[in-house]
Structures are given as structure tokens and as C-alpha cells.
Design an enzyme around this catalytic site. Structure first.
Site, mmCIF file in Angstrom:
data_model
loop_
_atom_site.group_PDB
_atom_site.id
_atom_site.type_symbol
_atom_site.label_atom_id
_atom_site.label_comp_id
_atom_site.label_asym_id
_atom_site.label_seq_id
_atom_site.Cartn_x
_atom_site.Cartn_y
_atom_site.Cartn_z
ATOM 1 N N ASN A 154 0.870 -1.177 0.000
ATOM 2 C CA ASN A 154 0.000 0.000 0.000
ATOM 3 C C ASN A 154 0.909 1.230 0.000
ATOM 4 O OD1 ASN A 154 -1.758 2.082 0.554
ATOM 5 N ND2 ASN A 154 -2.266 1.388 2.634
ATOM 6 N N TRP A 155 0.997 1.867 -1.157
ATOM 7 C CA TRP A 155 1.956 2.978 -1.299
ATOM 8 C C TRP A 155 1.436 4.289 -0.735
ATOM 9 C CZ3 TRP A 155 4.034 1.684 -6.908
ATOM 10 C CH2 TRP A 155 4.893 0.585 -6.796
ATOM 11 N N LYS A 156 0.177 4.347 -0.370
ATOM 12 C CA LYS A 156 -0.412 5.557 0.236
ATOM 13 C C LYS A 156 -0.097 6.790 -0.629
ATOM 14 C CE LYS A 156 -0.140 3.266 4.672
ATOM 15 N NZ LYS A 156 -0.057 3.354 6.126
ATOM 16 N N HIS A 163 -9.612 1.558 4.704
ATOM 17 C CA HIS A 163 -8.337 1.665 5.419
ATOM 18 C C HIS A 163 -8.518 2.617 6.605
ATOM 19 C CE1 HIS A 163 -4.203 2.694 6.370
ATOM 20 N NE2 HIS A 163 -3.861 1.571 5.763
ATOM 21 N N GLU A 204 -6.846 4.948 7.657
ATOM 22 C CA GLU A 204 -6.587 6.367 7.355
ATOM 23 C C GLU A 204 -7.787 6.999 6.640
ATOM 24 O OE1 GLU A 204 -2.806 5.625 5.481
ATOM 25 O OE2 GLU A 204 -2.010 5.035 7.429
ATOM 26 N N GLU A 206 -5.792 -4.881 10.340
ATOM 27 C CA GLU A 206 -4.726 -3.925 10.613
ATOM 28 C C GLU A 206 -5.015 -3.185 11.921
ATOM 29 O OE1 GLU A 206 -2.552 -2.694 6.803
ATOM 30 O OE2 GLU A 206 -4.380 -1.516 6.861
ATOM 31 N N GLY A 254 2.324 2.082 10.743
ATOM 32 C CA GLY A 254 3.298 3.159 10.593
ATOM 33 C C GLY A 254 3.995 3.549 11.889
ATOM 34 N N SER A 277 3.238 -2.300 10.245
ATOM 35 C CA SER A 277 4.685 -2.349 10.492
ATOM 36 C C SER A 277 5.325 -3.683 10.106
ATOM 37 C CB SER A 277 4.989 -2.011 11.957
ATOM 38 O OG SER A 277 4.563 -0.688 12.250
ATOM 39 N N GLY A 282 2.761 -1.154 4.284
ATOM 40 C CA GLY A 282 2.807 0.262 3.948
ATOM 41 C C GLY A 282 4.234 0.704 3.701
ATOM 42 N N GLY A 283 4.821 1.348 4.695
ATOM 43 C CA GLY A 283 6.146 1.961 4.566
ATOM 44 C C GLY A 283 7.193 1.071 3.913
#
Ligand code: PGA
Length: 262
Positions: free
Chosen positions: A10-12, A102, A104, A174, A180, A220, A241-242
Site C-alpha cells: 500500500n503505497w499511500k 483503510h 486512514e 490492521e 506506521g 509495520s 505500507g512503509g
């Protein structure tokens, strides 16, 4: 186990279309060099909307076995909804997946259960597989109510979704406190909720449906912790993600089966 593990990045709000195509290219090279078998572990990336067309062009031209999807989808199919992107438009770009709900989106865009449910329906109508994201915040975790909270989100998101549609869905558990933050849930934490999700799916639908649905963990995930998480019975992949922004690290995550654990 017959469920093919899915590793999705997930590149956000990162990587413009040039950077995104570069990242996909590099990921494909790294996995080719490592002789990755995509039929054993599926790989997908979720770039921003503006990168999807470029990613599609690259993947089609080079016939890469990497799948791609969007990070969101409109609940509406067309009309006066400024700024929205419909399932039909995404399907025309060949997307396989749409992340829906998600944390966010829920936190910063006020998406509630009814909205998430409408988006899941919109994805299915367009032939897109939802990656339905659910999971509790830190306050709920501290109260020990993570299972009931997450299952209530699941119930809401799946309202009126019939069994014949639901079996292709991907669920991503999640825990918000692990996203994150570097604070990864333990494999046992992940299994507790992922296992409960599967039991609920069996109650809502059937054992057969519950066994077919892939349940991912997210929060994470890195190359150093994925193998232990994937060893859990009800974890069928991860949403990253990251760590998915760096092709070297992401390819190492995809190759978790070659990691030495213990
Ligand atoms: P993270 O994000 O891997 O950076 O924690 C996961 C996600 O939001 O899907």
C-alpha cells in the site's frame, strides 16, 4: 492450505507515476533474479490513482505477473461526485484490487460502516476484489475488546453481501496502533483476531466460504518480522505500507519463505 498467500504493498500518498513505474520495474527485476514463483505467493501494489495508468502500461507491455489495485474506490458509479473515481473507471484500468475502509480513510475522511459497505458493494459490482481493512485502535486494544470491535466492523462492511460474491474478498486485519508506528503486533496477536475473523465468516456464510477467504495482517510488517507472522494458521498474507516503498525491502518481504527463522 489452498489459499495462495497475497503480499500487497500500500503505497499511500507516495510515488508519482514515474517513481511508481520505476518501483514496479525494480521489484519485478529483483523477483525475477530471485526466481520468485508468483503462483506460490501473489504480489500486488496499490499506487495512487494518478499512477495506475502508467503501472498498467508497464505491467501489460512487459507481461509482469504483478497485480495492482487502488487505495480507495467511490461508492457511486457516475454522476455529480466531484473528485471521485468509480469502480468502472478502475476496472477499465485493469485493477484487480481496491483497498476499502483503510483506517486512514476512516480517520481522516470520516468513512463509517455504511460508507465502507457501499464501497465493498461498488467494488463487487465492477468486478474488483475488495481488500477490506478492519482493526482496532489503541484504546480498544487496551480494554481488551479487539476481537469484538473488529468483528463488528466486519459485520457492518459485509451487510447484504451474498455468499456467492464474498468468497473472493480479501480481509486485512490492521490494528491501527501498529500502522506506521514500528509497533508490530505479535504473531499471536495477529492470529487471535485473524482466527476470530475466519470463525465469524463461517457463521455469516459457511465453512467453505470461510476457508476460501484470504485474511491478511497489516501494521509495520518488514522483512525481519514477516516470516513469524506468516507462520500463523489464519494469516494468508500481509498488507505492507512503509516497507513496500523500497523495492529491495519489499522483494525481501515477498520472499519470506526463503527466510531462516527460529
Ligand atoms: P505500515 O502500513 O506497514 O507502514 O505500518 C500498513 C498499512 O497501512 O496498510
Amino acid at each position: 492450505m489452498t489459499r495462495t498467500p497475497l503480499i500487497a504493498g500500500n503505497w499511500k500518498l507516495n510515488l508519482d507515476h514515474l517513481e511508481a513505474t520505476h518501483a514496479v520495474q525494480k521489484l519485478a527485476w529483483l523477483l525475477r533474479d530471485a526466481k520468485h514463483d508468483y503462483s506460490e505467493v501473489e504480489v500486488a501494489v496499490l499506487p495512487t490513482f494518478t499512477s495506475l495508468r502508467s503501472v498498467q502500461t508497464l505491467i501489460d507491455a512487459d507481461q509482469l505477473p504483478i497485480r495492482y489495485g487502488s487505495q480507495d474506490i467511490s461508492a457511486h458509479s457516475s454522476g455529480a461526485y466531484t473528485g471521485e473515481i468509480s469502480g468502472g473507471m478502475l476496472a477499465a484500468l485493469g485493477v484487480t484490487y481496491s483497498a476499502i475502509g483503510h483506517s486512514e480513510r476512516r480517520q481522516y475522511h470520516g468513512e463509517d460502516e455504511a460508507m465502507v459497505n457501499a464501497k465493498v458493494k461498488a467494488a463487487f459490482s465492477a468486478g474488483i476484489v475488495p481488500i477490506l481493512c478492519i482493526g482496532e485502535g489503541l484504546d480498544i486494544r487496551k480494554e481488551g475488546r479487539q476481537v469484538e470491535y473488529t468483528l463488528a466492523q466486519l459485520d457492518g462492511a459485509l451487510a447484504e453481501i451474498p455468499a456467492e460474491k464474498v468468497s473472493t474478498i480479501v480481509i486485512a486485519y490492521e490494528p491501527v496502533w501498529a500502522i506506521g508506528t514500528g509497533e508490530v503486533a505479535t504473531p499471536a496477536d495477529a492470529e487471535e483476531v485473524c482466527g476470530a475473523i475466519r470463525v465469524r465468516l463461517a457463521q455469516l456464510y459457511s465453512d467453505e466460504v470461510a476457508k476460501a477467504i484470504r485474511i491478511l495482517y497489516g501494521g509495520s510488517v518488514k522483512s525481519g518480522n514477516i516470516a513469524a507472522i506468516m507462520a500463523e494458521e489464519d494469516v494468508d498474507g500481509v498488507l505492507v505500507g512503509g516497507a513496500s516503498l523500497d523495492p529491495e525491502e519489499f522483494s525481501a518481504i515477498v520472499r519470506y519463505r526463503s527466510h531462516v527463522t527460529g
